[in-house]
Design a protein around this motif. Structure first.
Motif, mmCIF file in Angstrom:
data_model
loop_
_atom_site.group_PDB
_atom_site.id
_atom_site.type_symbol
_atom_site.label_atom_id
_atom_site.label_comp_id
_atom_site.label_asym_id
_atom_site.label_seq_id
_atom_site.Cartn_x
_atom_site.Cartn_y
_atom_site.Cartn_z
ATOM 1 N N GLN A 190 0.829 -1.201 0.000
ATOM 2 C CA GLN A 190 0.000 0.000 0.000
ATOM 3 C C GLN A 190 0.863 1.250 0.000
ATOM 4 N N GLN A 191 1.975 1.198 0.756
ATOM 5 C CA GLN A 191 2.885 2.338 0.781
ATOM 6 C C GLN A 191 3.526 2.543 -0.583
ATOM 7 N N ALA A 192 3.879 1.426 -1.219
ATOM 8 C CA ALA A 192 4.546 1.511 -2.512
ATOM 9 C C ALA A 192 3.614 2.062 -3.582
ATOM 10 N N ALA A 193 2.312 1.822 -3.427
ATOM 11 C CA ALA A 193 1.351 2.301 -4.412
ATOM 12 C C ALA A 193 1.182 3.813 -4.368
ATOM 13 N N ASN A 194 1.600 4.412 -3.262
ATOM 14 C CA ASN A 194 1.474 5.860 -3.098
ATOM 15 C C ASN A 194 2.846 6.440 -2.809
ATOM 16 N N HIS A 195 3.466 7.022 -3.783
ATOM 17 C CA HIS A 195 4.844 7.508 -3.623
ATOM 18 C C HIS A 195 4.963 8.551 -2.527
ATOM 19 N N ASN A 196 3.934 9.344 -2.336
ATOM 20 C CA ASN A 196 4.016 10.386 -1.320
ATOM 21 C C ASN A 196 4.177 9.807 0.073
ATOM 22 N N SER A 197 3.621 8.614 0.286
ATOM 23 C CA SER A 197 3.667 8.014 1.613
ATOM 24 C C SER A 197 5.045 7.476 1.959
ATOM 25 N N ILE A 198 5.917 7.294 0.942
ATOM 26 C CA ILE A 198 7.270 6.830 1.235
ATOM 27 C C ILE A 198 8.300 7.883 0.841
ATOM 28 N N ASN A 199 7.845 9.119 0.706
ATOM 29 C CA ASN A 199 8.739 10.215 0.376
ATOM 30 C C ASN A 199 9.681 10.487 1.548
ATOM 31 N N ILE A 200 10.970 10.473 1.299
ATOM 32 C CA ILE A 200 11.945 10.657 2.380
ATOM 33 C C ILE A 200 12.475 12.082 2.419
ATOM 34 N N THR A 201 11.860 12.994 1.673
ATOM 35 C CA THR A 201 12.305 14.389 1.669
ATOM 36 C C THR A 201 12.325 15.006 3.068
ATOM 37 N N PRO A 202 11.268 14.811 3.898
ATOM 38 C CA PRO A 202 11.318 15.381 5.258
ATOM 39 C C PRO A 202 12.510 14.875 6.063
ATOM 40 N N VAL A 203 12.899 13.632 5.825
ATOM 41 C CA VAL A 203 14.061 13.080 6.539
ATOM 42 C C VAL A 203 15.338 13.781 6.087
ATOM 43 N N ILE A 204 15.465 13.976 4.787
ATOM 44 C CA ILE A 204 16.655 14.643 4.245
ATOM 45 C C ILE A 204 16.784 16.053 4.801
ATOM 46 N N ASN A 205 15.655 16.752 4.906
ATOM 47 C CA ASN A 205 15.678 18.131 5.389
ATOM 48 C C ASN A 205 16.140 18.239 6.839
ATOM 49 N N LYS A 206 16.032 17.138 7.590
ATOM 50 C CA LYS A 206 16.438 17.146 9.001
ATOM 51 C C LYS A 206 17.865 16.650 9.209
ATOM 52 N N ILE A 207 18.482 16.131 8.157
ATOM 53 C CA ILE A 207 19.829 15.576 8.293
ATOM 54 C C ILE A 207 20.865 16.687 8.422
ATOM 55 N N ASP A 208 21.785 16.534 9.346
ATOM 56 C CA ASP A 208 22.901 17.469 9.497
ATOM 57 C C ASP A 208 23.988 17.088 8.493
ATOM 58 N N LEU A 209 24.162 17.926 7.493
ATOM 59 C CA LEU A 209 25.123 17.639 6.425
ATOM 60 C C LEU A 209 26.480 18.283 6.665
ATOM 61 N N SER A 210 26.707 18.818 7.856
ATOM 62 C CA SER A 210 28.002 19.424 8.171
ATOM 63 C C SER A 210 29.164 18.447 8.010
ATOM 64 N N PRO A 211 29.013 17.170 8.422
ATOM 65 C CA PRO A 211 30.120 16.222 8.224
ATOM 66 C C PRO A 211 30.505 16.059 6.759
ATOM 67 N N ALA A 212 29.526 16.221 5.856
ATOM 68 C CA ALA A 212 29.839 16.119 4.434
ATOM 69 C C ALA A 212 30.776 17.227 4.001
ATOM 70 N N PHE A 213 30.544 18.439 4.514
ATOM 71 C CA PHE A 213 31.435 19.555 4.183
ATOM 72 C C PHE A 213 32.799 19.367 4.830
ATOM 73 N N ASP A 214 32.818 18.872 6.065
ATOM 74 C CA ASP A 214 34.101 18.607 6.742
ATOM 75 C C ASP A 214 34.903 17.571 5.975
ATOM 76 N N ALA A 215 34.211 16.557 5.442
ATOM 77 C CA ALA A 215 34.905 15.539 4.645
ATOM 78 C C ALA A 215 35.466 16.144 3.374
ATOM 79 N N LEU A 216 34.730 17.088 2.787
ATOM 80 C CA LEU A 216 35.222 17.777 1.595
ATOM 81 C C LEU A 216 36.495 18.552 1.900
ATOM 82 N N LEU A 217 36.510 19.259 3.021
ATOM 83 C CA LEU A 217 37.701 20.018 3.407
ATOM 84 C C LEU A 217 38.897 19.097 3.600
#
Length: 233
Positions: free
Chosen positions: A91-118
């Motif tokens: 049922q979740q798979a039939a509705n893409h909005n119900s498995i949208n992970i965008t809200p999770v991405i928006n809460k992720i702290d991406l600072s380590p990604a920049f530190d890794a770049l440096l």
């Protein structure tokens, strides 16, 4: 007033009135009603409390491991079966909005990604050249724009049709369902392990105390009817 206590007191008063007034029928009704009410009240008490010398009393706290096992079997065997999980994920798979992970991405702290770049830049051949311009500290002002752009890119990927299809296909894999069920079973077992005999007793008492009280009431009623018949005969 507690209905069990009220029933016992009422039956006792009827029995006393019948005895004092020398009315055999009333005495019989009160006595039988009191017997039925007290017997049922004591039986309920024996469910939760151990009474010395009475085998089988205190059965609920004594068998709390069986109750925990029963709860676990009920949860995993009736609710979180592979069929139910598969149906839910379908049922979740039939509705893409119900498995949208965008809200999770928006809460992720991406600072380590920049530190890794440096760190990568500093350890590369470009690091020596960069030191002439203040080292990696010169790149710090780019942190916020970099994180914002990275977040936007991740959201774009997460909302793409290809990603959603890949996620759906992964969810529908048999081993995914097994892992989900295993995780749920672990969580349920951890919560059940926190239960103690006294806590199990309190939980069950809270759930059924109101209904068990009616056993005392009806014990008094039916006991009184039997006493009425016995007195009339």
């Amino acid at each position: 007033m507690n209905k069990s206590l009220l029933t016992n007191i009422s039956a006792f008063i009827v029995a006393i009135v019948g005895y004092l007034t020398h009315q055999p029928v009333i005495w019989s009704v009160g006595l039988f009603a009191l017997s039925g009410a007290v017997t049922n009240w004591f039986a309920i008490h024996m469910l939760f409390e151990k009474v010395p010398g009475l085998y089988g009393s205190g059965v609920i706290p004594a068998r709390f491991e069986d109750f925990k096992s029963g709860i676990s079997d009920l949860v995993m065997g009736q609710f979180f079966t592979e069929e139910n999980i598969d149906k839910f994920l379908g049922q979740q798979a039939a509705n893409h909005n119900s498995i949208n992970i965008t809200p999770v991405i928006n809460k992720i702290d991406l600072s380590p990604a920049f530190d890794a770049l440096l760190t990568t830049v500093e350890q590369s051949s470009f690091g020596g050249m960069l030191s002439m311009f203040g080292g990696t500290e010169a790149l710090v002002p780019l942190k916020e724009p970099y994180i914002r752009k990275l977040q936007e890119s991740l959201v774009e990927v997460a909302e793409s049709e290809e990603f959603n299809q890949l996620l759906i296909n992964e969810i529908e894999q048999p081993d995914t369902i097994a892992k989900i069920r295993e995780q749920v079973a672990t969580i349920v077992q951890q919560r059940l392990d926190e239960l103690t005999p006294s806590l199990v007793k309190e939980i069950i008492q809270t759930m059924i105390r109101k209904h068990l009280g009616w056993l005392v009431v009806w014990g008094g009623v039916f006991g009184g009817l039997i006493g009425l018949i016995a007195g009339a005969l």
